[in-house]
Design a protein around this motif. Structure first.
Motif, PDB file in Angstrom:
ATOM      1  N   PRO A 236       0.837  -1.202   0.000  1.00 13.70           N
ATOM      2  CA  PRO A 236       0.000   0.000   0.000  1.00 13.70           C
ATOM      3  C   PRO A 236       0.868   1.245   0.000  1.00 13.70           C
ATOM      4  O   PRO A 236       1.971   1.260   0.554  1.00 13.70           O
ATOM      5  N   ARG A 237       0.371   2.289  -0.635  1.00  6.18           N
ATOM      6  CA  ARG A 237       1.177   3.496  -0.816  1.00  6.18           C
ATOM      7  C   ARG A 237       0.376   4.723  -0.388  1.00  6.18           C
ATOM      8  O   ARG A 237      -0.834   4.793  -0.574  1.00  6.18           O
ATOM      9  N   PHE A 238       1.094   5.710   0.162  1.00  2.00           N
ATOM     10  CA  PHE A 238       0.469   6.892   0.747  1.00  2.00           C
ATOM     11  C   PHE A 238       1.287   8.133   0.385  1.00  2.00           C
ATOM     12  O   PHE A 238       2.413   8.039  -0.093  1.00  2.00           O
ATOM     13  N   ARG A 239       0.695   9.303   0.665  1.00  2.00           N
ATOM     14  CA  ARG A 239       1.449  10.539   0.491  1.00  2.00           C
ATOM     15  C   ARG A 239       0.852  11.633   1.360  1.00  2.00           C
ATOM     16  O   ARG A 239      -0.300  11.546   1.811  1.00  2.00           O
ATOM     17  N   LEU A 240       1.657  12.657   1.594  1.00  2.00           N
ATOM     18  CA  LEU A 240       1.202  13.893   2.215  1.00  2.00           C
ATOM     19  C   LEU A 240       1.126  14.963   1.138  1.00  2.00           C
ATOM     20  O   LEU A 240       2.027  15.062   0.289  1.00  2.00           O
ATOM     21  N   LEU A 241       0.074  15.770   1.158  1.00  2.00           N
ATOM     22  CA  LEU A 241       0.056  16.940   0.290  1.00  2.00           C
ATOM     23  C   LEU A 241       1.217  17.854   0.690  1.00  2.00           C
ATOM     24  O   LEU A 241       1.598  17.918   1.862  1.00  2.00           O
ATOM     25  N   GLU A 242       1.782  18.561  -0.279  1.00  2.00           N
ATOM     26  CA  GLU A 242       2.999  19.328  -0.020  1.00  2.00           C
ATOM     27  C   GLU A 242       2.835  20.371   1.084  1.00  2.00           C
ATOM     28  O   GLU A 242       3.719  20.499   1.952  1.00  2.00           O
ATOM     29  N   PRO A 243       1.744  21.153   1.138  1.00  2.00           N
ATOM     30  CA  PRO A 243       1.610  22.092   2.263  1.00  2.00           C
ATOM     31  C   PRO A 243       1.557  21.376   3.608  1.00  2.00           C
ATOM     32  O   PRO A 243       2.046  21.899   4.610  1.00  2.00           O
ATOM     33  N   VAL A 244       0.969  20.185   3.638  1.00  2.00           N
ATOM     34  CA  VAL A 244       0.921  19.402   4.868  1.00  2.00           C
ATOM     35  C   VAL A 244       2.318  18.918   5.228  1.00  2.00           C
ATOM     36  O   VAL A 244       2.734  18.947   6.398  1.00  2.00           O
ATOM     37  N   ARG A 245       3.076  18.486   4.243  1.00  2.00           N
ATOM     38  CA  ARG A 245       4.447  18.005   4.502  1.00  2.00           C
ATOM     39  C   ARG A 245       5.337  19.126   5.024  1.00  2.00           C
ATOM     40  O   ARG A 245       6.161  18.922   5.917  1.00  2.00           O
ATOM     41  N   GLN A 246       5.174  20.333   4.468  1.00  2.00           N
ATOM     42  CA  GLN A 246       5.979  21.459   4.949  1.00  2.00           C
ATOM     43  C   GLN A 246       5.670  21.770   6.414  1.00  2.00           C
ATOM     44  O   GLN A 246       6.571  22.064   7.204  1.00  2.00           O
ATOM     45  N   TYR A 247       4.404  21.693   6.768  1.00  2.00           N
ATOM     46  CA  TYR A 247       4.022  21.917   8.161  1.00  2.00           C
ATOM     47  C   TYR A 247       4.623  20.833   9.054  1.00  2.00           C
ATOM     48  O   TYR A 247       5.160  21.121  10.130  1.00  2.00           O
ATOM     49  N   ALA A 248       4.545  19.585   8.612  1.00  2.00           N
ATOM     50  CA  ALA A 248       5.128  18.492   9.390  1.00  2.00           C
ATOM     51  C   ALA A 248       6.635  18.677   9.543  1.00  2.00           C
ATOM     52  O   ALA A 248       7.197  18.384  10.611  1.00  2.00           O
ATOM     53  N   MET A 249       7.286  19.171   8.508  1.00  2.00           N
ATOM     54  CA  MET A 249       8.735  19.387   8.585  1.00  2.00           C
ATOM     55  C   MET A 249       9.087  20.457   9.612  1.00  2.00           C
ATOM     56  O   MET A 249      10.074  20.324  10.354  1.00  2.00           O
ATOM     57  N   ARG A 250       8.284  21.516   9.685  1.00  2.00           N
ATOM     58  CA  ARG A 250       8.554  22.544  10.692  1.00  2.00           C
ATOM     59  C   ARG A 250       8.417  21.956  12.099  1.00  2.00           C
ATOM     60  O   ARG A 250       9.221  22.259  12.994  1.00  2.00           O
ATOM     61  N   ARG A 251       7.440  21.105  12.292  1.00  2.00           N
ATOM     62  CA  ARG A 251       7.277  20.463  13.606  1.00  2.00           C
ATOM     63  C   ARG A 251       8.429  19.499  13.883  1.00  2.00           C
ATOM     64  O   ARG A 251       8.907  19.393  15.023  1.00  2.00           O
ATOM     65  N   LEU A 252       8.872  18.778  12.848  1.00  2.00           N
ATOM     66  CA  LEU A 252       9.967  17.823  13.031  1.00  2.00           C
ATOM     67  C   LEU A 252      11.247  18.551  13.429  1.00  2.00           C
ATOM     68  O   LEU A 252      11.982  18.098  14.321  1.00  2.00           O
ATOM     69  N   HIS A 253      11.529  19.680  12.782  1.00  2.00           N
ATOM     70  CA  HIS A 253      12.713  20.466  13.167  1.00  2.00           C
ATOM     71  C   HIS A 253      12.587  20.960  14.601  1.00  2.00           C
ATOM     72  O   HIS A 253      13.566  20.943  15.366  1.00  2.00           O
ATOM     73  N   ALA A 254      11.397  21.395  14.963  1.00  2.00           N
ATOM     74  CA  ALA A 254      11.193  21.896  16.321  1.00  2.00           C
ATOM     75  C   ALA A 254      11.390  20.791  17.354  1.00  2.00           C
ATOM     76  O   ALA A 254      11.810  21.056  18.490  1.00  2.00           O
ATOM     77  N   SER A 255      11.110  19.549  16.977  1.00  2.00           N
ATOM     78  CA  SER A 255      11.258  18.430  17.910  1.00  2.00           C
ATOM     79  C   SER A 255      12.709  18.009  18.096  1.00  2.00           C
ATOM     80  O   SER A 255      13.023  17.251  19.020  1.00  2.00           O
ATOM     81  N   GLY A 256      13.596  18.469  17.211  1.00  2.00           N
ATOM     82  CA  GLY A 256      14.994  18.087  17.292  1.00  2.00           C
ATOM     83  C   GLY A 256      15.326  16.746  16.672  1.00  2.00           C
ATOM     84  O   GLY A 256      16.449  16.255  16.797  1.00  2.00           O
TER      85      GLY A 256
END
Length: 799
Positions: free
Chosen positions: A429-449
């Motif tokens: 099975p295959r999935f994806r994040l829409l790009e604006p959603v991925r950018q938001y997730a990336m900002r949270r990931l950076h904030a988490s360290g």
């Protein structure tokens, strides 16, 4: 055509008009922006009173004159007047006095009331979805429809349009209820009752108090923002079951998961398929961008200069309507190209002040979603930011904590429409994040360290995937491997770039060198060469050999013989220091081909002889077959047709045994060059027919780039210059799109001769007309034209 009689059933009139224009239901649906299902419902009489916008769309799609247009409109039965007497309600039901037949005013957020007036902004790019929803709502069979999709996709806006347009069909009322402020599922029914102006229930269950007010009334309820209230789903299912004339349309990021539910998944707006003005101007996502830019005081039109930037903007935003709307005001100050470069800035595009607070920025939309998730679900969501384009289950397991079971958390993210299920090339099975959603997730990931460690695991996984694919690309599973690598192309690119950032030159060289054949066969030659040019000095000799083999292969595809000959010298010298025949045999084969194409026949003979010995010693049958094919090419360049006649049929047989589609198509093409030189048209037709069919089936532009010019020359020789020009055009289109330059000297000379003869036979105007038609041809059209030519040439013998 004479006007159709104005009287009569709409279904009959529509079918008669459609058939008079020789259109299928599917063709009419495509022209009108509707679904074939909706057209079928209209022609079967299941929808007797289509909405005015639907009638207009049908009339435009049928290109009706004034008389026929009037007849189609006249065939629509008149609608009941709003406020007319509703169906009789049993006197025992309190609804006879509690709810009137005229539409009840709709509640606005905060408890104010408003009438079901038309929306304040146009609904753009949703004609098909709107028509399908209106058909569902009006069918009487789907009475609980849930519009699902990610935050910002436009669920509320679409539901409000349905509410506005469908209201006249519901004499019992059409009502919208905003549930975004409700957090307790038990408060859903009381909020619905309050929206209908009913008093609070005292001493009785809210559902039991509400049902008697609705029984017997044909009523539409739009329940907006149910994602935080999915535990109320059984109660809503009970409401629908007990009120047979009630239709409920809900919006939610997650489905309700009850039997009565019909889930309607709403995706992003379509982005342009190409960068030309026509494709960009017709894109719904671009239309929304320009509409909102104009509303912000910056009218913008699509020009040749700006079309690629506008297309890139909406692609970058993945066609997500809210993201497009938030970006559009940026065009007041910036050109499309400048706006494109600034899309990464999270503060760009503040929302309108009359939007709910949670819709004023994409971050606010997504923070709302985070409130609905458990901590482990948020942790997985953040880690998904490192995955580009899409991901399979095995790849996301690799970038999360070792041994973690990601399925429960992933299922929750899918339910909340933060992660979308997409088609898969295999059983994973295959999935994806829409790009604006991925950018938001990336900002949270950076904030988490955790961004660095997660990106490193991602790079390690896809490096391993790439190197493991190298051997598979040489065997019978070529198609499946190509498709999987295609699906993960963006991840491979991200992993390659991450390895360069970490100064892991050897791993970057191995990744790119391992998949060079995929990059060549699926139209990524230019990108592959750019990757291989960036390999730093830290790679080992073995890793550099693999990278140089990739460079030589991609240069061979692109016809860059000067660079290929130069790099071949470096590669051969390096191979002399590497004691691994499995690595060096491929370098020597490609270096030998470079010598063949350059006319250095003695060098070619020596290099290919060494390559064959090493390939056989290392057990690399795939390389051994390609080495023999290169020796066959050497014989053709030397005009030794007898030697070529001994080598090439044997190479075709060996290619069939290997079972690799690329190897076989290549062998068929080279053998066809020999049969063409021998004047054996039936044999040439058989070989090229199989090569074209195989190349199209596997989507291999490299072998198709050689087969089509040869087939075009064959068409000209057997008296079909029209097909010849057409096929030459198709081949040129593929070569230009995928950087394929078919420059093997012998086959190039033969195709050039055929091209000149075709142009002379047709004259310039007819030649250009057929050439242009071929350039626009689809794969199926190419296959059909190839069959015509091979049949005419007498092909059919087994090669």
């Amino acid at each position: 055509m004479e006007a159709v009689a104005a009287s009569g059933d709409f279904a009959v009139v529509l079918r008669r008009l459609r058939e008079s224009r020789s259109l299928t239901q599917e063709e009419l649906a495509e022209r009108a922006g509707l679904t074939a299902k909706a057209i079928g419902a209209l022609e079967r009489g299941e929808r007797r009173r289509p909405y005015p916008h639907t009638v207009r769309a049908l009339a435009d799609a049928l290109a009706l004159g004034d008389d026929d247009r009037a007849a189609l409109v006249a065939a629509v039965p008149s609608r009941p007047r709003v406020g007319s007497t509703p169906p009789a309600v049993p006197s025992s039901s309190p609804s006879a006095t509690r709810v009137t037949a005229s539409p009840v005013p709709l509640p606005a957020p905060g408890g104010a009331r408003y009438a079901p007036a038309g929306p304040m902004t146009p609904l753009i790019g949703r004609d098909g979805e709107l028509a399908e929803l209106l058909a569902l709502v009006g069918s009487g069979t789907c009475r609980l429809v849930t519009i699902t999709g990610p935050g910002g996709v436009g669920k509320t806006r679409l539901a409000m349009e349905v509410l506005h347009l469908a209201a006249p069909d519901f004499p019992g009322g059409a009502h919208g209820v905003d549930l975004s402020a409700v957090r307790e599922p038990k408060l859903v029914v009381p909020r619905i009752a309050a929206a209908l102006g009913l008093p609070d229930a005292v001493g009785v269950e809210p559902l039991d108090a509400l049902v008697p007010h609705l029984v017997g009334l044909r009523m539409l309820l739009v329940l907006d923002n149910l994602e935080q209230l999915t535990k109320a789903a059984p109660v809503l299912a009970g409401l629908v079951a007990r009120c047979p004339d009630l239709v409920v349309v809900a919006t939610s990021r997650a489905p309700l998961r009850v039997r009565a539910e019909h889930e309607f998944v709403l995706g992003p707006l379509t982005t342009p398929a190409a960068d030309d003005v026509d494709a960009v101007a017709s894109s719904p996502a671009v239309a929304l961008l320009l509409d909102r830019a104009a509303a912000a005081g910056s009218p913008t039109v699509v020009t040749d200069a700006d079309a690629p930037a506008l297309a890139a903007i909406v692609r970058r935003l993945d066609g997500l309507p809210l993201a497009v709307e938030l970006a559009a005001p940026g065009l007041r100050l910036l050109s499309p190209w400048a706006l494109l470069t600034r899309l990464e800035q999270p503060g760009l595009g503040a929302g309108l002040r009359d939007l709910p607070e949670r819709h004023r920025t994409m971050a606010a939309v997504l923070e709302w979603s985070m409130d609905l998730l458990e901590p482990e679900e948020i942790a997985l969501f953040e880690r998904l930011a490192v995955v580009s384009g899409g991901f399979s289950l095995d790849s996301i397991e690799a970038v999360t904590a070792e041994g973690a079971d990601v399925l429960p958390a992933l299922g929750a993210l899918v339910d909340q429409s933060l992660v979308l299920r997409v088609p898969s090339p295999d059983r994973q099975p295959r999935f994806r994040l829409l790009e604006p959603v991925r950018q938001y997730a990336m900002r949270r990931l950076h904030a988490s360290g955790l961004a660095t460690a997660t990106a490193d695991r991602h790079a390690a996984y896809f490096h391993a995937r790439a190197t493991a694919s190298a051997a598979l690309l040489e065997g019978p599973d070529l198609v499946a491997v190509l498709d999987r690598l295609d699906a993960d192309h963006a991840n491979l690119r991200s992993a390659y770039l991450r390895l360069l950032e970490l100064d892991r030159d050897g791993d970057a060289a191995e990744l790119a060198g391992s998949i060079w054949l995929y990059l060549a066969l699926r139209g990524h030659a230019r990108e592959g060469l750019a990757w291989l040019e960036r390999i730093g000095p830290g790679a080992s000799d073995v890793a550099r050999c693999r990278a140089l083999a990739g460079r030589l292969g991609l240069q061979l595809l692109a016809g860059d013989h000067v660079s290929m000959r130069s790099d071949a010298g470096v590669a051969v010298a390096l191979a002399g220091r590497v004691a691994e025949p499995a690595v060096t045999c491929e370098v020597l084969t490609l270096a030998g081909q470079a010598a063949v194409f350059a006319g250095a026949l003695d060098d070619a003979d020596s290099l290919l002889a060494r390559a064959l010995v090493q390939a056989e010693a290392a057990g690399r049958r795939w390389v051994a077959v390609h080495t023999r094919l290169a020796q066959g090419q050497l014989a053709l360049v030397a005009n030794d047709l007898a030697a070529a006649g001994l080598i090439l049929p044997e190479a075709v047989r060996a290619a069939r045994q290997v079972g690799n589609a690329f190897t076989l198509a290549t062998a068929l093409n080279v053998h066809a060059t020999l049969t063409e030189l021998l004047g054996d048209e039936p044999a040439t037709a058989t070989l090229l027919g199989e090569a074209v069919a195989l190349s199209l089936a596997v989507r291999m532009s490299w072998t198709l780039g050689y087969a089509l010019p040869a087939l075009a020359s064959l068409a000209q020789r057997v008296g079909d210059p029209v097909s010849a020009a057409w096929i030459f055009g198709a081949g040129a289109s593929i070569s230009a799109a995928d950087a394929v330059d078919p420059t093997f000297p012998v086959s190039r000379a033969l195709s050039d001769r055929g091209l000149d003869a075709t142009r002379a036979a047709l004259g310039e105007l007819e030649f250009i007309r057929e050439w242009d038609a071929g350039r626009a041809a689809s794969d199926s059209e190419i296959q059909a034209r190839a069959a015509v030519v091979t049949t005419r040439a007498g092909g059919g013998r087994s090669a």
